[in-house]
Design a protein around this motif. Structure first.
Motif, PDB file in Angstrom:
ATOM      1  N   LEU A 221      27.384  25.353  65.278  1.00  0.00           N
ATOM      2  CA  LEU A 221      28.278  26.623  65.109  1.00  0.00           C
ATOM      3  C   LEU A 221      29.180  26.229  65.451  1.00  0.00           C
ATOM      4  O   LEU A 221      30.314  25.755  65.649  1.00  0.00           O
ATOM      5  N   ALA A 222      30.144  26.728  64.120  1.00  0.00           N
ATOM      6  CA  ALA A 222      31.864  26.831  63.997  1.00  0.00           C
ATOM      7  C   ALA A 222      32.857  27.646  63.727  1.00  0.00           C
ATOM      8  O   ALA A 222      31.609  29.063  63.132  1.00  0.00           O
ATOM      9  N   ASP A 223      34.078  27.973  63.642  1.00  0.00           N
ATOM     10  CA  ASP A 223      35.067  29.043  63.428  1.00  0.00           C
ATOM     11  C   ASP A 223      34.871  28.911  61.832  1.00  0.00           C
ATOM     12  O   ASP A 223      34.262  28.041  61.121  1.00  0.00           O
ATOM     13  N   SER A 224      35.970  29.847  61.412  1.00  0.00           N
ATOM     14  CA  SER A 224      35.479  30.110  60.017  1.00  0.00           C
ATOM     15  C   SER A 224      37.174  28.737  59.102  1.00  0.00           C
ATOM     16  O   SER A 224      37.044  28.796  57.738  1.00  0.00           O
ATOM     17  N   ALA A 225      37.386  27.755  60.318  1.00  0.00           N
ATOM     18  CA  ALA A 225      38.345  26.480  59.626  1.00  0.00           C
ATOM     19  C   ALA A 225      37.139  25.508  58.750  1.00  0.00           C
ATOM     20  O   ALA A 225      37.636  24.558  58.169  1.00  0.00           O
ATOM     21  N   TYR A 226      35.760  25.811  59.616  1.00  0.00           N
ATOM     22  CA  TYR A 226      34.880  24.362  58.585  1.00  0.00           C
ATOM     23  C   TYR A 226      34.252  24.954  57.837  1.00  0.00           C
ATOM     24  O   TYR A 226      34.124  26.433  57.647  1.00  0.00           O
ATOM     25  N   PRO A 227      33.870  24.145  57.172  1.00  0.00           N
ATOM     26  CA  PRO A 227      32.715  24.614  55.850  1.00  0.00           C
ATOM     27  C   PRO A 227      31.196  24.769  55.771  1.00  0.00           C
ATOM     28  O   PRO A 227      31.148  24.726  56.917  1.00  0.00           O
ATOM     29  N   LEU A 228      30.859  26.038  55.521  1.00  0.00           N
ATOM     30  CA  LEU A 228      30.326  26.803  55.694  1.00  0.00           C
ATOM     31  C   LEU A 228      28.585  25.904  54.575  1.00  0.00           C
ATOM     32  O   LEU A 228      28.879  25.206  53.547  1.00  0.00           O
ATOM     33  N   LEU A 229      27.592  24.983  55.803  1.00  0.00           N
ATOM     34  CA  LEU A 229      27.141  24.441  54.630  1.00  0.00           C
ATOM     35  C   LEU A 229      25.422  24.303  56.040  1.00  0.00           C
ATOM     36  O   LEU A 229      25.091  25.735  57.071  1.00  0.00           O
ATOM     37  N   PRO A 230      24.568  23.599  54.901  1.00  0.00           N
ATOM     38  CA  PRO A 230      22.932  24.343  55.382  1.00  0.00           C
ATOM     39  C   PRO A 230      22.742  24.106  56.687  1.00  0.00           C
ATOM     40  O   PRO A 230      21.956  24.559  57.560  1.00  0.00           O
ATOM     41  N   TRP A 231      23.610  23.189  57.480  1.00  0.00           N
ATOM     42  CA  TRP A 231      23.938  22.779  59.103  1.00  0.00           C
ATOM     43  C   TRP A 231      24.996  23.016  59.965  1.00  0.00           C
ATOM     44  O   TRP A 231      24.976  22.868  60.771  1.00  0.00           O
ATOM     45  N   VAL A 232      25.823  24.148  59.318  1.00  0.00           N
ATOM     46  CA  VAL A 232      27.158  24.664  59.696  1.00  0.00           C
ATOM     47  C   VAL A 232      27.249  25.196  59.786  1.00  0.00           C
ATOM     48  O   VAL A 232      27.377  26.011  58.682  1.00  0.00           O
ATOM     49  N   MET A 233      26.714  26.515  60.397  1.00  0.00           N
ATOM     50  CA  MET A 233      26.975  27.973  60.161  1.00  0.00           C
ATOM     51  C   MET A 233      28.634  28.524  61.755  1.00  0.00           C
ATOM     52  O   MET A 233      28.958  28.182  61.627  1.00  0.00           O
ATOM     53  N   THR A 234      29.164  29.491  59.737  1.00  0.00           N
ATOM     54  CA  THR A 234      30.494  29.599  60.404  1.00  0.00           C
ATOM     55  C   THR A 234      29.948  31.363  60.459  1.00  0.00           C
ATOM     56  O   THR A 234      28.922  32.121  59.825  1.00  0.00           O
ATOM     57  N   PRO A 235      30.920  32.365  60.611  1.00  0.00           N
ATOM     58  CA  PRO A 235      31.179  33.715  61.279  1.00  0.00           C
ATOM     59  C   PRO A 235      31.171  34.215  59.010  1.00  0.00           C
ATOM     60  O   PRO A 235      31.750  33.279  58.415  1.00  0.00           O
ATOM     61  N   PHE A 236      30.677  35.520  59.397  1.00  0.00           N
ATOM     62  CA  PHE A 236      31.014  36.412  58.291  1.00  0.00           C
ATOM     63  C   PHE A 236      32.585  36.300  58.142  1.00  0.00           C
ATOM     64  O   PHE A 236      32.999  37.374  59.218  1.00  0.00           O
ATOM     65  N   PRO A 237      33.447  36.171  57.361  1.00  0.00           N
ATOM     66  CA  PRO A 237      34.832  36.884  57.531  1.00  0.00           C
ATOM     67  C   PRO A 237      34.729  38.595  57.308  1.00  0.00           C
ATOM     68  O   PRO A 237      35.501  38.585  58.283  1.00  0.00           O
ATOM     69  N   THR A 238      34.049  38.946  56.487  1.00  0.00           N
ATOM     70  CA  THR A 238      34.060  40.212  57.103  1.00  0.00           C
ATOM     71  C   THR A 238      32.412  40.570  57.108  1.00  0.00           C
ATOM     72  O   THR A 238      31.786  40.614  55.668  1.00  0.00           O
ATOM     73  N   ALA A 239      32.042  41.281  57.804  1.00  0.00           N
ATOM     74  CA  ALA A 239      30.942  41.686  58.047  1.00  0.00           C
ATOM     75  C   ALA A 239      30.216  43.339  58.055  1.00  0.00           C
ATOM     76  O   ALA A 239      31.368  44.233  57.782  1.00  0.00           O
ATOM     77  N   ASN A 240      29.939  43.300  56.693  1.00  0.00           N
ATOM     78  CA  ASN A 240      29.549  44.721  56.236  1.00  0.00           C
ATOM     79  C   ASN A 240      28.450  45.557  55.964  1.00  0.00           C
ATOM     80  O   ASN A 240      27.981  46.996  55.738  1.00  0.00           O
ATOM     81  N   ARG A 246      25.753  41.343  64.120  1.00  0.00           N
ATOM     82  CA  ARG A 246      25.231  41.163  65.307  1.00  0.00           C
ATOM     83  C   ARG A 246      25.243  40.099  64.780  1.00  0.00           C
ATOM     84  O   ARG A 246      25.564  39.209  66.290  1.00  0.00           O
ATOM     85  N   TYR A 247      24.955  39.313  63.691  1.00  0.00           N
ATOM     86  CA  TYR A 247      25.405  37.614  63.648  1.00  0.00           C
ATOM     87  C   TYR A 247      26.392  37.479  64.336  1.00  0.00           C
ATOM     88  O   TYR A 247      26.606  36.586  64.829  1.00  0.00           O
ATOM     89  N   ASN A 248      27.805  38.261  63.716  1.00  0.00           N
ATOM     90  CA  ASN A 248      29.085  37.656  64.017  1.00  0.00           C
ATOM     91  C   ASN A 248      29.420  37.742  65.671  1.00  0.00           C
ATOM     92  O   ASN A 248      29.020  37.112  66.535  1.00  0.00           O
TER      93      ASN A 248
END
Length: 329
Positions: A221-240, A246-248
């Motif tokens: 798990l990483a914050d939005s400063a990191y790239p979204l990759l198959p093995w790196v999960m970042t939060p949704f910039p905007t949860a729609n 719930r994921y965020n």
């Protein structure tokens, strides 16, 4: 005649007899709680650390006096714990200021060489346990670690000073850490100036190269400063959607472990709040503190309270907390 000449010259040149003060004996004079307060480790832990570095520090000679390995470890631990000036450490430990600098360098180098032994990513046999503990933090599935960077502030270096100025205008080393639910450090990168962005440190790391080729059995798990990759999960910039919200929330509750890890690391070793040394030495000291942090986690060394709490403060704090829960939750 030779003796008379010797006395004459000694008097004329104003020689003074060297007086050696007896060094304190912390391991004998302090209680367990006092050792924790001053060195962040208890008696058994200090002896354990001394045995780890003994092959490299045995009988080092400083200013014609041999410091034992235990004395060298205590001097270094005292510096790591409070991060004050060498002169202050020297006065409290009964040695010369120059000795403190030499000992801190030697002990830091010895501990840094143990990095690969104490900082390891969970193997296949440990993955399931790590995932279970991370899930208990915030209901985030398949998590094997959390990643983030923290800045270790340093004095302005003499060379390439501008590279170490971070976004807040202070000189620092930008340190990347990966941690688990127990707040143990499982991977680290300690070599980049403060001006380098977190994402660049990540992309240049050995962890990134290895996991791009051999994808791990889980996600980090990483914050939005990191790239979204198959093995790196970042939060949704905007949860729609509610599911994305719930994921965020689960992501944030779990990833906050890296913030707690950074806080515990700098609280245990206050020297990491500001190091008055050149960048290369700052990196070695930081690596030494990372090794010591993992030793503390594995040996369940308690983190001493920096602010004493009286029974009255606990009672008032408990009453206020109960009122907030009653009125708002």
């Amino acid at each position: 005649m030779a003796g008379i000449v010797h006395i004459f010259h000694a008097g004329r040149r104003g020689y003074r007899q060297r007086v050696h003060t007896e060094c304190p004996k912390p391991l004998q004079q302090y209680t367990t709680e006092e050792l924790y307060d001053r060195f962040r480790f208890g008696l058994d832990d200090i002896n354990y650390i001394a045995d780890l570095v003994r092959p490299q520090l045995h009988c080092r000679i400083l200013r014609s006096h041999a410091l034992t390995v235990e004395e060298q470890v205590l001097i270094a631990l005292r510096f790591y714990a409070c991060g004050t000036f060498y002169q202050v450490i020297a006065d409290s430990m009964g040695v010369h200021k120059t000795t403190v600098g030499e000992v801190v360098t030697a002990v830091s180098d010895a501990l840094a060489r143990l990095l690969d032994h104490f900082v390891t990513f969970p193997n296949d046999g440990q993955i399931a346990k790590v995932k279970r503990k991370c899930f208990l933090l915030g209901d985030m599935p398949n998590t094997i670690g959390v990643i983030g960077c923290t800045h270790v502030h340093i004095q302005a270096p003499h060379q390439r000073e501008w590279e170490y100025v971070n976004r807040k205008g202070r000189h620092s080393i930008n340190v990347q850490l990966v941690g688990d639910a127990d707040l143990a450090i499982t991977n680290c990168v300690v070599r980049w100036p403060g001006s380098v962005y977190d994402a660049q440190i990540f992309r240049e790391s050995r962890l990134f190269t290895e996991f791009q080729i051999n994808r791990p059995d889980g996600v980090i798990l990483a914050d939005s400063a990191y790239p979204l990759l198959p093995w790196v999960m970042t939060p949704f910039p905007t949860a729609n959607t509610p599911s994305q919200m719930r994921y965020n929330n689960a992501h944030g509750r779990t990833r906050c472990a890296i913030e707690r890890l950074n806080g515990v690391l700098k609280r245990r070793f206050a020297c990491l709040n500001y190091l008055r040394v050149e960048p290369q030495r700052a990196c070695r000291i930081t690596l030494a503190c990372i090794v010591l942090h993992n030793i503390a986690v594995h040996r369940r060394v308690p983190l001493t309270l920096m602010i004493p709490q009286s029974p009255l403060h606990l009672w008032i704090g408990g009453a206020m907390r109960d009122a907030i829960v009653r009125n708002y939750f």
